[in-house]
Design a protein around this motif. Structure first.
Motif, PDB file in Angstrom:
ATOM      1  N   PRO A 146       1.793   7.834  -2.292  1.00 19.88           N
ATOM      2  CA  PRO A 146       2.080   6.824  -1.257  1.00 19.88           C
ATOM      3  C   PRO A 146       2.297   7.426   0.123  1.00 19.88           C
ATOM      4  CG  PRO A 146       3.930   7.037  -2.770  1.00 19.88           C
ATOM      5  CD  PRO A 146       2.804   7.784  -3.365  1.00 19.88           C
ATOM      6  N   ILE A 147       2.834   8.633   0.181  1.00 20.65           N
ATOM      7  CA  ILE A 147       2.993   9.267   1.501  1.00 20.65           C
ATOM      8  C   ILE A 147       1.625   9.495   2.147  1.00 20.65           C
ATOM      9  CG2 ILE A 147       3.718  11.386   2.666  1.00 20.65           C
ATOM     10  CD1 ILE A 147       6.019  11.581   0.698  1.00 20.65           C
ATOM     11  N   TRP A 148       0.674   9.974   1.365  1.00 16.66           N
ATOM     12  CA  TRP A 148      -0.654  10.216   1.929  1.00 16.66           C
ATOM     13  C   TRP A 148      -1.348   8.910   2.316  1.00 16.66           C
ATOM     14  CZ3 TRP A 148      -2.568  14.435   3.853  1.00 16.66           C
ATOM     15  CH2 TRP A 148      -3.914  14.479   4.172  1.00 16.66           C
TER      16      TRP A 148
ATOM     17  N   LEU B 211       7.294  12.412  13.187  1.00 18.07           N
ATOM     18  CA  LEU B 211       8.526  11.628  13.245  1.00 18.07           C
ATOM     19  C   LEU B 211       8.626  10.651  12.073  1.00 18.07           C
ATOM     20  CD1 LEU B 211       8.652  10.853  17.088  1.00 18.07           C
ATOM     21  CD2 LEU B 211      10.031  12.508  15.809  1.00 18.07           C
ATOM     22  N   GLY B 212       7.501  10.082  11.687  1.00 18.39           N
ATOM     23  CA  GLY B 212       7.518   9.156  10.557  1.00 18.39           C
ATOM     24  C   GLY B 212       7.899   9.832   9.255  1.00 18.39           C
ATOM     25  N   LEU B 213       7.385  11.037   9.044  1.00 18.97           N
ATOM     26  CA  LEU B 213       7.753  11.776   7.830  1.00 18.97           C
ATOM     27  C   LEU B 213       9.246  12.114   7.822  1.00 18.97           C
ATOM     28  CD1 LEU B 213       4.693  14.189   7.471  1.00 18.97           C
ATOM     29  CD2 LEU B 213       5.289  12.272   5.981  1.00 18.97           C
ATOM     30  N   LEU B 214       9.752  12.550   8.953  1.00 19.10           N
ATOM     31  CA  LEU B 214      11.174  12.893   9.015  1.00 19.10           C
ATOM     32  C   LEU B 214      12.042  11.674   8.738  1.00 19.10           C
ATOM     33  CD1 LEU B 214      11.250  15.277  12.127  1.00 19.10           C
ATOM     34  CD2 LEU B 214      11.490  15.887   9.708  1.00 19.10           C
ATOM     35  N   LEU B 215      11.732  10.557   9.375  1.00 24.55           N
ATOM     36  CA  LEU B 215      12.547   9.361   9.169  1.00 24.55           C
ATOM     37  C   LEU B 215      12.401   8.825   7.744  1.00 24.55           C
ATOM     38  CD1 LEU B 215      14.405   7.204  10.384  1.00 24.55           C
ATOM     39  CD2 LEU B 215      12.349   5.909  11.004  1.00 24.55           C
ATOM     40  N   GLY B 216      11.176   8.817   7.217  1.00 17.16           N
ATOM     41  CA  GLY B 216      10.977   8.320   5.862  1.00 17.16           C
ATOM     42  C   GLY B 216      11.691   9.158   4.823  1.00 17.16           C
ATOM     43  N   VAL B 217      11.638  10.475   4.981  1.00 15.56           N
ATOM     44  CA  VAL B 217      12.349  11.358   4.035  1.00 15.56           C
ATOM     45  C   VAL B 217      13.859  11.167   4.163  1.00 15.56           C
ATOM     46  CG1 VAL B 217      12.848  13.773   3.509  1.00 15.56           C
ATOM     47  CG2 VAL B 217      10.498  13.053   3.917  1.00 15.56           C
ATOM     48  N   ALA B 218      14.345  11.041   5.385  1.00 16.36           N
ATOM     49  CA  ALA B 218      15.796  10.858   5.570  1.00 16.36           C
ATOM     50  C   ALA B 218      16.265   9.554   4.931  1.00 16.36           C
ATOM     51  CB  ALA B 218      16.134  10.871   7.066  1.00 16.36           C
ATOM     52  N   MET B 219      15.555   8.466   5.145  1.00 14.18           N
ATOM     53  CA  MET B 219      15.961   7.187   4.563  1.00 14.18           C
ATOM     54  C   MET B 219      15.750   7.170   3.061  1.00 14.18           C
ATOM     55  SD  MET B 219      14.844   4.262   7.340  1.00 14.18           S
ATOM     56  CE  MET B 219      13.082   4.495   7.065  1.00 14.18           C
ATOM     57  N   GLY B 220      14.757   7.913   2.574  1.00 12.90           N
ATOM     58  CA  GLY B 220      14.524   7.929   1.136  1.00 12.90           C
ATOM     59  C   GLY B 220      15.524   8.758   0.371  1.00 12.90           C
TER      60      GLY B 220
ATOM     61  N   GLN C 204       9.257   4.277   0.998  1.00 15.63           N
ATOM     62  CA  GLN C 204       8.994   3.543  -0.244  1.00 15.63           C
ATOM     63  C   GLN C 204       8.549   4.491  -1.361  1.00 15.63           C
ATOM     64  OE1 GLN C 204       9.606   0.471  -0.814  1.00 15.63           O
ATOM     65  NE2 GLN C 204       9.931  -0.383   1.236  1.00 15.63           N
ATOM     66  N   GLY C 205       7.766   5.497  -1.019  1.00 16.26           N
ATOM     67  CA  GLY C 205       7.323   6.428  -2.054  1.00 16.26           C
ATOM     68  C   GLY C 205       8.475   7.186  -2.694  1.00 16.26           C
ATOM     69  N   ILE C 206       9.416   7.621  -1.902  1.00 15.28           N
ATOM     70  CA  ILE C 206      10.556   8.364  -2.459  1.00 15.28           C
ATOM     71  C   ILE C 206      11.475   7.434  -3.240  1.00 15.28           C
ATOM     72  CG2 ILE C 206      12.610   9.691  -1.826  1.00 15.28           C
ATOM     73  CD1 ILE C 206      11.050  10.827   0.506  1.00 15.28           C
ATOM     74  N   ARG C 207      11.699   6.239  -2.721  1.00 16.91           N
ATOM     75  CA  ARG C 207      12.617   5.321  -3.391  1.00 16.91           C
ATOM     76  C   ARG C 207      12.056   4.807  -4.708  1.00 16.91           C
ATOM     77  NH1 ARG C 207      17.661   5.473  -1.956  1.00 16.91           N
ATOM     78  NH2 ARG C 207      17.928   3.318  -2.613  1.00 16.91           N
ATOM     79  N   HIS C 208      10.757   4.846  -4.893  1.00 16.44           N
ATOM     80  CA  HIS C 208      10.160   4.303  -6.120  1.00 16.44           C
ATOM     81  C   HIS C 208       9.659   5.389  -7.056  1.00 16.44           C
ATOM     82  CE1 HIS C 208      10.100   0.702  -3.512  1.00 16.44           C
ATOM     83  NE2 HIS C 208      10.230   0.042  -4.645  1.00 16.44           N
ATOM     84  N   VAL C 209      10.211   6.567  -6.958  1.00 16.35           N
ATOM     85  CA  VAL C 209       9.910   7.607  -7.958  1.00 16.35           C
ATOM     86  C   VAL C 209      10.465   7.147  -9.308  1.00 16.35           C
ATOM     87  CG1 VAL C 209      10.429   9.976  -8.656  1.00 16.35           C
ATOM     88  CG2 VAL C 209       9.835   9.472  -6.281  1.00 16.35           C
ATOM     89  N   PRO C 210       9.680   7.217 -10.383  1.00 14.76           N
ATOM     90  CA  PRO C 210      10.159   6.739 -11.696  1.00 14.76           C
ATOM     91  C   PRO C 210      11.477   7.390 -12.100  1.00 14.76           C
ATOM     92  CG  PRO C 210       7.809   7.182 -11.773  1.00 14.76           C
ATOM     93  CD  PRO C 210       8.282   7.672 -10.440  1.00 14.76           C
TER      94      PRO C 210
END
Length: 302
Positions: free
Chosen positions: A225-227, A124-133, A190-196
Motif C-alpha cells: 500500500p505504501i508503494w 514528507l508524506g512518508l514521514l507523516l504516514g509512518v509517524a501516525m501509523g 493505512q498500510g501500517i495500521r492494517h498489517v495483519p
C-alpha cells in the motif's frame, strides 16, 4: 563397373564430408548441452506471456478507432477544422515543435518541477504516514488536521500561496508537493495500521524488539500500500503540475497549452495535450514495472 578414377573420386568425397571424430564429439556435446524448451516449458511460457499480449492487443482497437473517426470527421468537414484539427495536422505540428526544440524545452522544465515537488511531497508524506501509523499519540494529534488539509485541492491553495511566495518556482513546487504528499501519507498510514494481527503475534512470540518489529514486520508488510500511495502521488503531482502551469506560468507544457489557446492554434493545444498524457502514462508504467520487480513475491488474484 565404374572406372577406377570415378571410385577414387567418390571415396575422396565421402572422406571429405565425414567429420573428424573429435569434431563430431564436440558437435554432439554442444547439441546435448543446448537448452531445449520442452512442451511443458513452452506451455508455461505461453501461459505467462498470454496475459500481457492480450492486454497489449486489446488496448489498441479503441484509440485507433477514435483516431480514424476523428480523421474521417475532419476530412468530410463534419467538424470545422478550426475547432478540431485532424490528427494529421496535429502530428505535423508535433513534428514542427519537436524539430524546433520548443517541445523538449517545455517538457524538461515541467519534468524538473515534478521531480522537485514529488520528492519533497513524498518524503514528507512518508514521514507523516509512518509517524501516525506507529504512534497512536501522533495519530491523535495530527490525523484530524491532516484530513482537513487533504480536503482542500491543490489549486485551492493557489491564491493564498501567490500572496505568500509569489508566482515563481516555489509556488509550483509547493503545490506539486502538496498533491503528492496527501496520497503518500494516507496510504502509508493505512498500510501500517492494517498489517495483519497474526504478523504481530508471531513477532511477539519471537520477542522482537520495537526496532525489529518495525524493520522486519511492519514496513515490509505495509510496503504494497505504501508503494500504491507513491504511484498515486506521482499521478496527482503530474496533474497538479499541468493545473498550476495553466494558471501561473510562462514555461512548461501547461503554458504551451495556454499559449496555443490564446493564439487559437488548437493543433498546438492538442499536441501539448498528447505529450502531457503520454508522459504521465510512461511515468506510471515505470513505477508499475518497479512495483512488479519489488513485489514479485506477491501472487496476483487473476
Amino acid at each position: 563397373m565404374p572406372p577406377t578414377s570415378t571410385l577414387a573420386f567418390r571415396e575422396r568425397t565421402a572422406l571429405a564430408l565425414t567429420p573428424h571424430p573429435s569434431i563430431g564429439a564436440a558437435l554432439n556435446t554442444a547439441a546435448a548441452s543446448a537448452p531445449r524448451r520442452s512442451p511443458a516449458r513452452r506451455a508455461a511460457w505461453w501461459q505467462t506471456a498470454r496475459g500481457p499480449l492480450q492486454r497489449l492487443v486489446f488496448a489498441w482497437p479503441f484509440p485507433v478507432a477514435v483516431l480514424l473517426l476523428w480523421q474521417f470527421a475532419a476530412a468530410h468537414e463534419l467538424i470545422p477544422v478550426q475547432i478540431l484539427p485532424p490528427p494529421s495536422t496535429v502530428a505535423a505540428t508535433f513534428a514542427d515543435l519537436y524539430a524546433q526544440g520548443e517541445l523538449q524545452t517545455h517538457l524538461l522544465i515541467s519534468l524538473q518541477r515534478v521531480v522537485y515537488g514529488f520528492v519533497a511531497g513524498t518524503g514528507l508524506g512518508l514521514l507523516l504516514g509512518v509517524a501516525m501509523g506507529l504512534s497512536a499519540t501522533a495519530k491523535d494529534y495530527l490525523y484530524p488536521t491532516f484530513k482537513l488539509f487533504a480536503q482542500v485541492p491543490s489549486l485551492g491553495w493557489l491564491p493564498l500561496l501567490m500572496l505568500l511566495v509569489g508566482i515563481d518556482e516555489a509556488l509550483k513546487i509547493i503545490l506539486i508537493g502538496k498533491a503528492a504528499f496527501v496520497p503518500v501519507a494516507m496510504n502509508t498510514y493505512q498500510g501500517i495500521r492494517h498489517v495483519p494481527v497474526q504478523y504481530l503475534e508471531v513477532a511477539s512470540v519471537y520477542r522482537f524488539t520495537h526496532p525489529q518489529l518495525v524493520h522486519k514486520v511492519l514496513l515490509p508488510a505495509a510496503f504494497p500500500p505504501i508503494w500504491n500511495g507513491v504511484r498515486y502521488g506521482l499521478t496527482h503531482a503530474w496533474l497538479a503540475l499541468v493545473g498550476v502551469e495553466l494558471l501561473a506560468s510562462s514555461e512548461g507544457l501547461g503554458y504551451l497549452i495556454v499559449y496555443g489557446r490564446q493564439l487559437y492554434q488548437l493543433d498546438v493545444v492538442l499536441a501539448a495535450v498528447v505529450v502531457v498524457g503520454s508522459v504521465g502514462f510512461v511515468l506510471d508504467k515505470l513505477l508499475a514495472l518497479v512495483e512488479q520487480r519489488l513485489l514479485r513475491w506477491r501472487p496476483e488474484s487473476f
